[in-house]
Design a protein around this motif. Structure first.
Motif, short mmCIF file in Angstrom:
data_model
loop_
_atom_site.label_atom_id
_atom_site.label_comp_id
_atom_site.label_asym_id
_atom_site.label_seq_id
_atom_site.Cartn_x
_atom_site.Cartn_y
_atom_site.Cartn_z
N TYR A 65 22.33 -14.06 9.34
CA TYR A 65 20.87 -14.04 9.02
C TYR A 65 20.25 -13.12 9.93
O TYR A 65 19.57 -12.25 9.42
N ILE A 66 20.12 -13.35 11.30
CA ILE A 66 19.77 -12.54 12.36
C ILE A 66 20.31 -10.87 12.23
O ILE A 66 19.32 -10.18 12.31
N ASN A 67 21.42 -10.74 12.09
CA ASN A 67 21.93 -9.44 11.87
C ASN A 67 21.56 -8.79 10.74
O ASN A 67 21.08 -7.53 10.80
N VAL A 68 21.63 -9.56 9.47
CA VAL A 68 20.91 -8.93 8.28
C VAL A 68 19.59 -8.47 8.45
O VAL A 68 18.92 -7.60 7.83
N ARG A 69 18.77 -9.43 9.04
CA ARG A 69 17.49 -9.09 9.11
C ARG A 69 17.26 -7.91 9.96
O ARG A 69 16.38 -7.27 9.57
N TYR A 70 17.78 -7.69 11.03
CA TYR A 70 17.72 -6.77 11.83
C TYR A 70 18.21 -5.25 11.00
O TYR A 70 17.20 -4.16 11.02
N VAL A 71 19.13 -5.32 10.45
CA VAL A 71 19.49 -4.14 9.52
C VAL A 71 18.40 -3.70 8.50
O VAL A 71 18.15 -2.62 8.15
N ASN A 72 17.94 -4.78 7.62
CA ASN A 72 17.03 -4.61 6.84
C ASN A 72 15.69 -4.00 7.32
O ASN A 72 15.28 -3.32 6.66
N TYR A 73 15.55 -4.38 8.61
CA TYR A 73 14.20 -4.01 9.09
C TYR A 73 14.43 -2.52 9.56
O TYR A 73 13.63 -1.45 9.46
N ILE A 74 15.55 -2.06 9.90
CA ILE A 74 15.79 -0.52 10.15
C ILE A 74 15.84 0.05 8.91
O ILE A 74 15.49 1.35 8.87
N MET A 75 16.63 -0.23 7.95
CA MET A 75 17.03 0.49 6.78
C MET A 75 15.73 0.57 5.92
O MET A 75 15.59 1.60 5.10
N PHE A 76 15.04 -0.47 5.66
CA PHE A 76 14.07 -0.50 4.58
C PHE A 76 12.86 -0.74 5.25
O PHE A 76 11.75 -0.80 4.41
N VAL A 82 0.85 -0.97 -0.15
CA VAL A 82 -0.07 -0.03 0.23
C VAL A 82 0.91 1.29 0.25
O VAL A 82 0.63 2.17 -0.73
N THR A 83 1.98 1.25 0.83
CA THR A 83 2.59 2.42 1.00
C THR A 83 3.65 2.94 -0.50
O THR A 83 3.49 3.95 -0.80
N PRO A 84 4.19 2.09 -0.90
CA PRO A 84 4.79 2.34 -2.23
C PRO A 84 3.82 2.63 -3.37
O PRO A 84 4.18 3.51 -4.07
N LEU A 113 13.54 2.60 -1.15
CA LEU A 113 13.54 1.99 0.23
C LEU A 113 12.53 1.01 0.32
O LEU A 113 12.64 -0.08 0.83
N CYS A 114 11.24 1.38 0.04
CA CYS A 114 10.00 0.49 0.41
C CYS A 114 10.39 -0.69 -0.52
O CYS A 114 9.84 -1.58 -0.38
N LEU A 115 10.64 -0.58 -1.74
CA LEU A 115 10.67 -1.65 -2.85
C LEU A 115 11.91 -2.64 -2.59
O LEU A 115 11.82 -3.87 -2.72
N ILE A 116 13.11 -2.07 -1.92
CA ILE A 116 14.04 -2.88 -1.53
C ILE A 116 13.42 -3.67 -0.35
O ILE A 116 13.85 -4.88 -0.30
N GLN A 117 12.58 -3.22 0.26
CA GLN A 117 11.86 -4.02 1.45
C GLN A 117 11.41 -5.42 0.91
O GLN A 117 11.35 -6.48 1.47
N LEU A 118 10.64 -5.26 -0.21
CA LEU A 118 10.04 -6.37 -0.82
C LEU A 118 10.98 -7.22 -1.29
O LEU A 118 10.66 -8.57 -1.55
N LEU A 119 12.26 -7.05 -1.42
CA LEU A 119 13.37 -7.93 -2.00
C LEU A 119 14.00 -8.49 -0.99
O LEU A 119 14.80 -9.54 -0.92
N TYR A 143 5.99 -5.56 -9.47
CA TYR A 143 5.44 -4.38 -8.89
C TYR A 143 6.52 -3.38 -8.96
O TYR A 143 6.42 -2.29 -9.19
N PHE A 144 7.74 -3.92 -8.41
CA PHE A 144 9.02 -2.88 -8.53
C PHE A 144 8.99 -2.21 -9.70
O PHE A 144 9.42 -1.02 -9.85
N LEU A 145 9.09 -2.98 -10.87
CA LEU A 145 9.09 -2.57 -12.24
C LEU A 145 8.34 -1.49 -12.78
O LEU A 145 8.71 -0.29 -13.10
N LEU A 146 7.12 -1.89 -12.33
CA LEU A 146 5.90 -1.05 -12.93
C LEU A 146 6.11 0.29 -12.25
O LEU A 146 6.06 1.39 -12.63
#
Length: 309
Positions: A260-271, A102-104, A238-244, A192-195
């Motif tokens: 994996y845990i660290n990457v997931r945490y960083v992704n949550y903060i950044m995207f 909805v947001t993007p 940033l929102c679309l990167i979250q989808l990936l 969706y990202f492309l469109l």
């Protein structure tokens, strides 16, 4: 396929509250407070109900609030390894999937509104009326629900009735039964990202053409609209990167669980959290009309007359 038990059951996660968890809770609470003030301001003035861009802005704020609440709830459930019934997890998944898009999609619609306002000013009142804005919000929600429907249709056709009687640690990966399910979900997200990227790019190019040809006050207004579209594009990215992110995390999980845990945490903060900071900036602070109204309703009574919009 991501094995839920390998993440949340096979290797116990620390249950002690860490600084990372505290930081996320403070950050989420701060964003929710800011968004609540902006939403309150929106509902206090009738003029905002008659403008498509403010209606879309309010839709973004509500979507961001729901996303923050849902993702934070999932974070707490996973961190403390709290299990819930499958049907509750299903409801959370549906809401999470819906508002991830909805947001993007709303940001894309806001960029199109700026394109119409600048490149087709004589038709702006016709194309961007209140009724069309409400229709657009309904269409955005319908389009956003399509990926969720596809995933759920595949999921229901792949599991037995006994699955829904279980308690589980609720994660999105629960509903990706086979690897090819993840590929389909990835393909939909990439489409969706492309469109949305094409729509933003076309809007930017057309506004830039008008900006070069404009002069005086018109040029100033056009340049401001151009900067708004650029900010929308960055927020949308940033929102679309979250989808990936789930697919990046799935690849990292095959390498190392702690990574994996660290990457997931960083992704949550950044995207997930960071894009929600930009909505208040783009329209809450940069928009003069909304900013004056925000200061008027946020300040105490003795100072209100000075900032009366």
């Amino acid at each position: 396929m991501i094995n839920n038990s390998s993440v949340d059951g096979g290797t116990p996660l620390m249950r002690k509250i860490t600084p990372n968890v505290i930081f996320v809770q403070v950050f989420v609470a701060l964003l929710l407070c800011i968004n609540f003030m902006l939403i309150t301001t929106f509902f206090m003035k009738d003029v905002f109900f008659r403008s498509m861009r403010y209606l879309l802005f309010a839709n973004t704020l509500l979507s961001d609030c729901l996303t923050l609440i849902i993702t934070d709830l999932l974070l707490i459930l996973v961190f403390f390894r709290i299990t819930i019934q499958t049907f509750l997890c299903l409801i959370v998944f549906m809401l999470s999937s819906l508002y991830n898009f909805v947001t993007p999609l709303t940001l894309t619609a806001m960029s199109l509104e700026r394109y119409v306002a600048i490149c087709m000013p004589l038709r702006h009142a016709e194309l961007c009326s209140t009724s069309r804005a409400l229709q657009g919000i309904l269409i955005i929600h319908c389009i956003s629900f399509i990926p969720c429907l596809v995933v759920l249709f595949i999921f229901f056709s792949s599991v037995t009735d006994s699955f829904f009687k279980q308690n589980m640690i609720c994660t999105v990966e629960t509903f990706i039964v086979d690897r090819w399910h993840g590929h389909i979900r990835s393909a939909i997200s990439q489409l969706y990202f492309l469109l949305m990227c094409i729509t933003i790019a076309v809007s930017y190019v057309q506004i830039m053409k008008v900006a070069k040809a404009a002069s005086g006050q018109s040029k100033k207004s056009t340049q401001k609209g151009l900067r708004t579209v650029v900010l929308h594009a960055f927020q949308l990215l940033l929102c679309l990167i979250q989808l990936l992110c789930p697919f990046i995390e799935a690849a990292v999980l095959q390498i190392d669980l702690n990574l994996y845990i660290n990457v997931r945490y960083v992704n949550y903060i950044m995207f997930s959290l960071a894009p929600r900071c930009l909505s208040p900036l783009i329209y809450g602070l940069r928009d003069e009309t909304f900013f004056l109204a925000l200061k008027y309703y946020a300040l105490c009574s003795p100072f209100k007359n000075k900032f009366k919009p």
